[in-house]
Design an enzyme around this catalytic site. Structure first.
Site, PDB file in Angstrom:
ATOM      1  CG  HIS A  17     -39.051  23.377 -36.373  1.00  0.00           C
ATOM      2  ND1 HIS A  17     -40.385  23.182 -36.607  1.00  0.00           N
ATOM      3  CD2 HIS A  17     -38.889  23.230 -35.032  1.00  0.00           C
ATOM      4  CE1 HIS A  17     -41.013  22.909 -35.464  1.00  0.00           C
ATOM      5  NE2 HIS A  17     -40.134  22.935 -34.491  1.00  0.00           N
ATOM      6  CE  LYS A  41     -47.160  16.724 -28.601  1.00  0.00           C
ATOM      7  NZ  LYS A  41     -45.763  17.183 -28.460  1.00  0.00           N
ATOM      8  NE  ARG A  90     -39.655  27.744 -28.824  1.00  0.00           N
ATOM      9  CZ  ARG A  90     -40.536  26.794 -28.995  1.00  0.00           C
ATOM     10  NH1 ARG A  90     -41.440  26.893 -29.942  1.00  0.00           N
ATOM     11  NH2 ARG A  90     -40.553  25.738 -28.204  1.00  0.00           N
ATOM     12  CB  SER A 128     -45.513  23.054 -34.216  1.00  0.00           C
ATOM     13  OG  SER A 128     -44.240  22.860 -34.757  1.00  0.00           O
TER      14      SER A 128
END
Ligand code: ADP
Length: 161
Positions: A17, A41, A90, A128
């Protein structure tokens, strides 16, 4: 003046990040890091913790600020007068989902454009989720997150190193 938002959960902020923040802050006038408050979440770090961790790591970059939002990204963008969304890609697995979201946001507000930055090779595997998985088993996370966060992350799993 081009104001962009880099939205995400940042639970926790990783070196991937930070690389994205540094690179994208160079191509826009102002970058707002938008931390998603998603009450549905279960996050490891509270919204306030996530915001302050990002502030700690970005205070030396003059055109970066940190905010938080709940609900639709395009609504938050109107509020803060931002028109560009920065997202990281990614691997191909990110692509389909990101394309859908980008197209939907553009339909919701045609002034909104999404800009994708390809991940730095060094961090292309990093998320993460992986950090949390490793940390929960006491794995070495020092290459994934800023060193000052390592103990704070272990502490969430009651691990002291
Ligand atoms: P989200 O839950 O919205 O995916 P994340 O905090 O996981 O939020 O990620 C925020 C943004 O950062 C996304 O655009 C994601 O693709 C990007 N990102 C996450 N990890 C990396 C990395 N290692 N390299 C580049 N971009 C990344």
């Amino acid at each position: 003046m081009k104001r962009a938002i880099y939205p995400g959960s940042f639970d926790p902020l990783t070196l991937g990040h930070i690389d994205m923040i540094e690179r994208s802050s160079k191509i826009v006038d102002e970058l707002v890091i938008g931390v998603l408050h998603n009450s549905a979440k279960n996050s490891l770090f509270s919204l306030d913790e996530r915001v302050s961790m990002i502030e700690e790591m970005t205070k030396s970059i003059p055109n970066v600020t940190v905010g938080s939002f709940d609900g639709l990204l395009v609504d938050y963008m109107k509020e803060i007068d931002a028109t560009i969304i920065i997202r990281g890609l990614r691997a191909v697995t990110d692509f389909e989902y990101e394309l859908q979201i980008a197209q939907t946001n553009h339909v919701e507000n045609p002034d909104v454009e999404t800009v994708f930055l390809t991940t730095n090779l060094q961090y292309s595997y990093l998320s993460s989720t992986i950090v949390k998985e490793f940390a929960s088993y006491g794995g070495d996370i020092s290459k994934f997150v800023p060193s000052r966060f390592v103990d704070r992350i272990y502490a969430k799993y009651n691990i002291s190193k």
